[in-house]
Motif scaffolding. Structure first.
Motif, short mmCIF file in Angstrom:
data_model
loop_
_atom_site.label_atom_id
_atom_site.label_comp_id
_atom_site.label_asym_id
_atom_site.label_seq_id
_atom_site.Cartn_x
_atom_site.Cartn_y
_atom_site.Cartn_z
N VAL A 1 0.74 -1.31 -0.19
CA VAL A 1 0.19 -0.13 0.08
C VAL A 1 0.80 1.31 -0.04
N GLU A 2 1.90 1.38 1.04
CA GLU A 2 2.84 2.48 1.06
C GLU A 2 3.52 2.80 -0.25
N ALA A 3 4.01 1.69 -1.02
CA ALA A 3 5.00 1.88 -2.22
C ALA A 3 3.93 2.34 -3.23
N ILE A 4 2.71 1.85 -3.30
CA ILE A 4 1.75 2.04 -4.39
C ILE A 4 1.17 3.52 -4.12
N ASP A 5 1.13 4.16 -2.86
CA ASP A 5 0.69 5.45 -2.85
C ASP A 5 1.85 6.26 -3.13
N ARG A 6 3.19 5.96 -3.11
CA ARG A 6 4.00 6.79 -3.45
C ARG A 6 4.23 6.79 -4.90
N VAL A 7 4.13 5.71 -5.66
CA VAL A 7 4.22 5.48 -7.10
C VAL A 7 3.05 6.45 -7.73
N PRO B 1 5.54 0.35 -22.26
CA PRO B 1 6.67 -0.09 -21.00
C PRO B 1 6.15 -0.94 -20.46
N LEU B 2 4.79 -1.37 -20.08
CA LEU B 2 4.29 -2.31 -19.44
C LEU B 2 4.31 -3.53 -20.04
N ARG B 3 3.79 -3.64 -21.35
CA ARG B 3 3.74 -4.62 -22.22
C ARG B 3 5.29 -5.24 -22.54
N SER B 4 6.27 -4.30 -22.75
CA SER B 4 7.64 -4.83 -22.83
C SER B 4 7.92 -5.58 -21.69
N CYS C 1 -7.83 -0.68 -21.41
CA CYS C 1 -7.84 -0.78 -19.82
C CYS C 1 -7.29 0.56 -19.32
N ASN C 2 -7.48 0.64 -17.97
CA ASN C 2 -7.27 1.78 -17.16
C ASN C 2 -5.90 2.48 -17.37
N THR C 3 -5.55 3.64 -17.69
CA THR C 3 -4.33 4.14 -18.06
C THR C 3 -3.54 4.43 -16.95
N VAL C 4 -4.12 4.93 -15.92
CA VAL C 4 -3.47 5.05 -14.63
C VAL C 4 -3.10 3.76 -13.85
N ALA C 5 -3.71 2.98 -13.87
CA ALA C 5 -3.32 1.66 -13.36
C ALA C 5 -2.15 1.18 -13.94
N GLN C 6 -2.14 1.04 -15.50
CA GLN C 6 -1.25 0.38 -16.09
C GLN C 6 0.18 1.12 -15.82
N MET C 7 0.04 2.56 -15.49
CA MET C 7 1.29 3.41 -15.63
C MET C 7 1.87 3.27 -14.15
N TYR D 1 6.13 1.09 -10.47
CA TYR D 1 6.35 0.06 -9.40
C TYR D 1 7.45 -0.61 -9.80
N LEU D 2 7.08 -1.34 -10.94
CA LEU D 2 8.29 -2.48 -11.33
C LEU D 2 9.36 -1.80 -11.87
N GLU D 3 9.69 -0.58 -12.21
CA GLU D 3 10.79 0.28 -12.31
C GLU D 3 11.51 0.63 -10.94
#
Length: 399
Positions: A44-50, A73-76, A269-275, A280-282
């Protein structure tokens, strides 16, 4: 009302799991019903920051439409991940972002299935896949499945003797509902048979990264030489399900067909969620996060299986999953798991009866147990009580 509905609505039934989950919303219920991840592990905290970073750095892009295919970038990242873990050879154009892996199943029905076409599946198989495909008027043929996967002799004989087989749907790794995993040979054989008989395979893999023991196995897709196999995946079990971000990957020409169908379904699909997921993965190591999930789920699986061994009757059989979220229980042939559920709910315990996981020939003496969501003490208490309920029922037919 007397409105004229589409004929397909006559075959669409409510989801037994969803109905049971309504009951499990009660705080005093010990639930082994849904395939819910452990919420205490959501970052939760990491997602809030991201999320703040995404909106600060690229807010106008994040709040805008994106392509139907999804955030590049997510597809890659997904393509590279699948290549390294599953032996595929994808790039971003092999990947379509979907609303969970479930949308990949629904889109597959739209792409492949006409009324009276045939879907071959494991017996039992994932309940929501049955629902997704059935909406398009298909018929199901269940292929017997042992501890190592589908019976390939029966599968080939069925392919030889059956017209209009359009799809073979499988979950080779930590299958839902049984928790079983296919061996290497059967994965190879499925890819060969799909090519020989020119039929598409949907290889569903939402749980594959949650391995507690044993060795990772290459995907069926890694043995696919002719582009017959499509793979679905999801961030729901390795990150968090609320974003509803998954994917389907396969031959680029096929994925373009899926893109056309998705454009008529929801555009994207939801743009914000994908980004947010991509950022987060970065910034964070997803493998460290998955290790935490695996450690907790292994502990809970071990407690669940130990409690079943100690407190369930000896003539009740269950699987020993090497990973994933579920174990599968088989009661004596003359016992209906729905009767056991009625008694269990009186003791504030919920599970999913197994009959709905069979599209044709329901085996009412089966049930699915989830061990990922409840705390260890509730797992032990709940399964101890459930074992007592089953013992009493077998002895007397009464609670």
């Amino acid at each position: 009302m007397t409105l004229q509905l589409a004929r397909r609505m006559a075959s669409i039934k409510h989801s037994e799991i969803r109905e049971i989950l309504k009951v499990t919303q009660q705080p005093d219920i010990i639930s082994f019903a849904g395939g819910l991840p452990a919420p205490e592990l959501f970052p939760v905290e990491a997602i809030d920051r991201v999320q703040h970073l995404v909106l600060q750095e690229a807010g106008t892009q994040a709040l805008q439409y994106t392509t139907t295919e999804g955030f590049a970038p997510l597809r890659s990242w997904i393509a590279k991940r699948m290549n390294s873990r599953l032996g595929t050879s994808f790039d971003l154009d092999n990947v379509l972002i979907t609303h969970g892996s479930q949308q990949g199943l629904d889109l597959s029905g739209k792409v492949f299935l006409d009324p009276e076409d045939v879907v071959l599946c494991e017996s039992p198989t994932y309940l929501a896949a049955i629902s997704a495909f059935k909406a398009y008027g298909c018929r199901f043929i269940e292929i017997p499945t042992d501890a190592d996967g589908m019976d390939m002799v029966v599968l080939e004989n069925t392919l030889k003797s059956t017209d209009n087989v359009k799809l073979i749907y499988v979950i080779p790794t930590f299958q839902n509902p049984t928790g079983k995993t296919w061996n290497l040979q059967k994965r190879q054989q499925l890819a060969q048979l799909a090519s020989r008989y020119n039929v598409a395979v949907i290889e569903d893999n939402p749980y594959g990264e949650l391995r507690f023991e044993g060795q990772d196995l290459p995907s069926v897709k890694s043995f696919d030489k002719t582009g017959q196999v499509l793979c679905t995946g999801s961030f729901s079990k390795i990150f968090c399900p609320g974003f509803r971000i998954g994917w389907i990957a396969g031959d680029k020409e096929l994925i373009r067909k899926y893109v056309l169908i998705k454009q008529g379904t929801d555009l994207q699909c939801n743009t914000v969620a994908q980004m947010v997921i991509a950022k987060y993965l970065e910034l964070y190591n997803i493998d460290d996060h998955i290790l935490k999930i695996v450690a907790l789920y292994k502990k809970r699986r071990d407690i669940a299986l130990q409690t079943i061994q100690e407190h369930f009757p000896k003539n009740v059989h269950y699987t020993h999953p090497e990973g994933g979220l579920f174990t599968w229980v088989e009661l004596p042939e003359n016992v209906c798991a729905r009767d056991i559920l009625d008694l269990a709910l009186q003791s504030k315990i919920a599970f999913v009866p197994g009959g709905s996981f069979f599209p044709n020939n329901e085996r009412q003496n089966t049930l699915r147990l989830n061990y990922s969501n409840m705390s260890e003490d509730k797992i032990k208490a709940g399964l101890t009580t459930l074992g007592g309920i089953i013992r009493n029922y077998l002895a007397t037919g009464q609670p």
